[in-house]
Scaffold this active site. Structure first.
Site, mmCIF file in Angstrom:
data_model
loop_
_atom_site.group_PDB
_atom_site.id
_atom_site.type_symbol
_atom_site.label_atom_id
_atom_site.label_comp_id
_atom_site.label_asym_id
_atom_site.label_seq_id
_atom_site.Cartn_x
_atom_site.Cartn_y
_atom_site.Cartn_z
ATOM 1 N N ARG A 5 -8.813 22.158 34.255
ATOM 2 C CA ARG A 5 -8.308 20.871 34.763
ATOM 3 C C ARG A 5 -6.852 21.003 35.198
ATOM 4 O O ARG A 5 -6.438 20.417 36.190
ATOM 5 C CB ARG A 5 -8.483 19.783 33.698
ATOM 6 C CG ARG A 5 -8.229 18.392 34.246
ATOM 7 C CD ARG A 5 -8.686 17.304 33.304
ATOM 8 N NE ARG A 5 -7.947 17.331 32.047
ATOM 9 C CZ ARG A 5 -8.251 16.574 30.991
ATOM 10 N NH1 ARG A 5 -9.286 15.743 31.046
ATOM 11 N NH2 ARG A 5 -7.542 16.641 29.890
ATOM 12 N N LYS A 46 -4.419 15.185 36.337
ATOM 13 C CA LYS A 46 -3.598 14.754 35.212
ATOM 14 C C LYS A 46 -2.133 15.003 35.579
ATOM 15 O O LYS A 46 -1.502 15.940 35.078
ATOM 16 C CB LYS A 46 -4.013 15.498 33.937
ATOM 17 C CG LYS A 46 -3.570 14.775 32.675
ATOM 18 C CD LYS A 46 -4.328 15.293 31.470
ATOM 19 C CE LYS A 46 -3.729 14.827 30.171
ATOM 20 N NZ LYS A 46 -3.849 13.392 29.918
ATOM 21 N N GLU A 91 -11.226 3.052 34.222
ATOM 22 C CA GLU A 91 -11.027 3.619 32.884
ATOM 23 C C GLU A 91 -10.113 2.753 32.048
ATOM 24 O O GLU A 91 -9.693 1.666 32.471
ATOM 25 C CB GLU A 91 -10.584 5.078 32.940
ATOM 26 C CG GLU A 91 -9.315 5.366 33.666
ATOM 27 C CD GLU A 91 -9.029 6.868 33.696
ATOM 28 O OE1 GLU A 91 -9.475 7.625 32.827
ATOM 29 O OE2 GLU A 91 -8.300 7.269 34.620
HETATM 30 C C1 LIG Z 1 -6.067 8.818 32.265
HETATM 31 C C2 LIG Z 1 -6.856 9.538 31.236
HETATM 32 N N1 LIG Z 1 -8.187 9.349 31.189
HETATM 33 C C3 LIG Z 1 -8.957 9.987 30.279
HETATM 34 C C4 LIG Z 1 -8.413 10.846 29.355
HETATM 35 C C5 LIG Z 1 -9.284 11.556 28.361
HETATM 36 O O1 LIG Z 1 -9.440 12.900 28.713
HETATM 37 P P1 LIG Z 1 -9.740 14.024 27.615
HETATM 38 O O2 LIG Z 1 -11.015 13.626 26.956
HETATM 39 O O3 LIG Z 1 -9.901 15.271 28.397
HETATM 40 O O4 LIG Z 1 -8.599 14.008 26.691
HETATM 41 C C6 LIG Z 1 -7.035 11.078 29.364
HETATM 42 C C7 LIG Z 1 -6.422 12.020 28.401
HETATM 43 O O5 LIG Z 1 -6.313 13.180 28.683
HETATM 44 C C8 LIG Z 1 -6.239 10.416 30.316
HETATM 45 O O6 LIG Z 1 -4.923 10.609 30.347
#
Ligand SMILES: Cc1ncc(COP(=O)(O)O)c(C=O)c1O
Length: 340
Positions: A80, A183, A219
């Site tokens: 990622r 991210k 989200e």
């Molecule tokens: C905007 C956002 N959505 C979802 C997630 C959840 O992702 P993960 O399960 O990979 O931590 C995160 C955290 O990383 C995030 O910052």
């Protein structure tokens, strides 16, 4: 090392012994450096400061009953980060360098990996940014990759207990063809308006809807959304949300445990039909949602009767956490035991 009350740790920064760093210059990565400083000396014209060339990851190291230290799907974080780097034209960190630095930072801060049974873990924050100078808008020629480690407790003070979510419609965190799937730091700056609005109204986090029609669920704060009905795990498909590694794992786990799974656009209007809803991410794994309030219409949706998380969310949570700490068999080979 200061005395830490492991089982009372908040999700906050605690100074640890060392961080690890690497610099990309003249088209290649240099040697890994170990630092005990919490500061970075940075050029005033670095692209990160002006044009937001920055991406990060969030992952954890868990201490098992057997004292071994485990990582969960670190290769997904690495991929990622590569995708985020590609999306904003930064140099990429390959899997080998990523793993070597993760392993090193955990090893150097081993005493900060919380004891088994405290519910705490060592949070790792890899981040990559443009550190070379540019005045015009263009990608940097130099990059810095750093990983620091900090022991953390639960993200929401509620732990695995119902949280309250507020739907915000007067701000968007990312556009459909923008950077929502990456991210990158800018998305989090853009999300602060919604976060602050939710907090000021007494809610734990904002729910973002799609920014074109405000018809679909995107989200929740820094977590993905899922809903459960008719023995089916349902999670939104959208071009403006971060592909959560936890969500992907819960979806695979749900399938493995015999539930149906669907990844598709989820209409906001569908909210009332879910039996269970939750927010998922590395920080909290699952935060069961007890209430969702639409701040504009005043409409309220309630879940978690008698404040109890639903049975399927509970099963998924316990199984995934069990895999992460080594208490439950890992049929997917998601866990890497660190040889340190
Ligand atoms: C905007 C956002 N959505 C979802 C997630 C959840 O992702 P993960 O399960 O990979 O931590 C995160 C955290 O990383 C995030 O910052």
């Amino acid at each position: 090392m200061q005395d830490l009350e492991w089982s009372k740790l908040p999700f906050a920064y605690v100074k640890t012994n060392y961080n690890v760093r690497c610099t990309y210059k003249d088209g290649k990565w240099g040697e890994i450096e170990v630092s005990d400083s919490e500061h970075i000396n940075i050029h005033i014209a670095a692209t990160v400061l002006h044009y937001g060339q920055e991406a990060f990851e969030g992952m954890k190291a868990y201490r098992g009953k057997d004292e071994q230290i485990r990582l969960f799907r670190w290769d997904e974080n690495s991929k990622r980060l590569q995708n985020s780097a590609k999306g904003i034209f930064m140099a990429q960190v390959d899997d080998d360098l990523f793993f070597e630095m993760v392993k090193k930072v955990v090893e150097l801060n081993k005493e900060f990996v919380p004891p088994y049974g405290t519910g705490a873990s060592l949070y790792l924050r890899p981040f990559l940014f443009g550190s070379g100078p540019k005045v015009g808008v263009q990608p940097s020629e130099e990059y810095t990759f750093v990983i620091f480690a900090t022991p953390v407790g639960p993200y929401f003070k509620e732990g695995f207990n119902p949280v309250k979510i507020a739907v915000v419609r007067d701000s968007d965190r990312a556009a459909p063809l923008g950077t929502g799937t990456l991210k990158v730091g800018g998305n989090y700056a853009a999300s602060l308006k919604g976060v602050e609005r939710a907090h000021s109204e007494g809610y734990g986090a904002p729910m973002y809807l799609d920014c074109v029609e405000k018809k679909y669920i995107d989200e929740i704060g820094a977590a993905n959304f899922f809903g459960i009905k008719n023995n089916t795990y349902i999670t939104p498909k959208s071009t403006s949300i971060l592909p959560s590694i936890t969500n992907k794992s819960l979806e695979e786990l749900a399938g493995f445990l015999g539930y149906k799974t669907e990844r598709r656009p989820v209409e906001f209007a569908e909210l009332g039909s879910f039996e269970e809803v939750g927010a998922c991410g590395t920080a909290a794994v699952i935060s069961p949602i007890g209430e969702i309030k639409d701040l504009d219409s005043g409409e309220v949706y309630n879940y978690c009767k008698n404040d109890k998380p639903g049975p399927i969310s509970t099963k998924l949570y316990e199984t995934l956490v069990g895999i992460q700490y080594g208490d439950v068999e890992d049929p997917f080979e998601w866990v890497t035991i660190l040889d340190i």
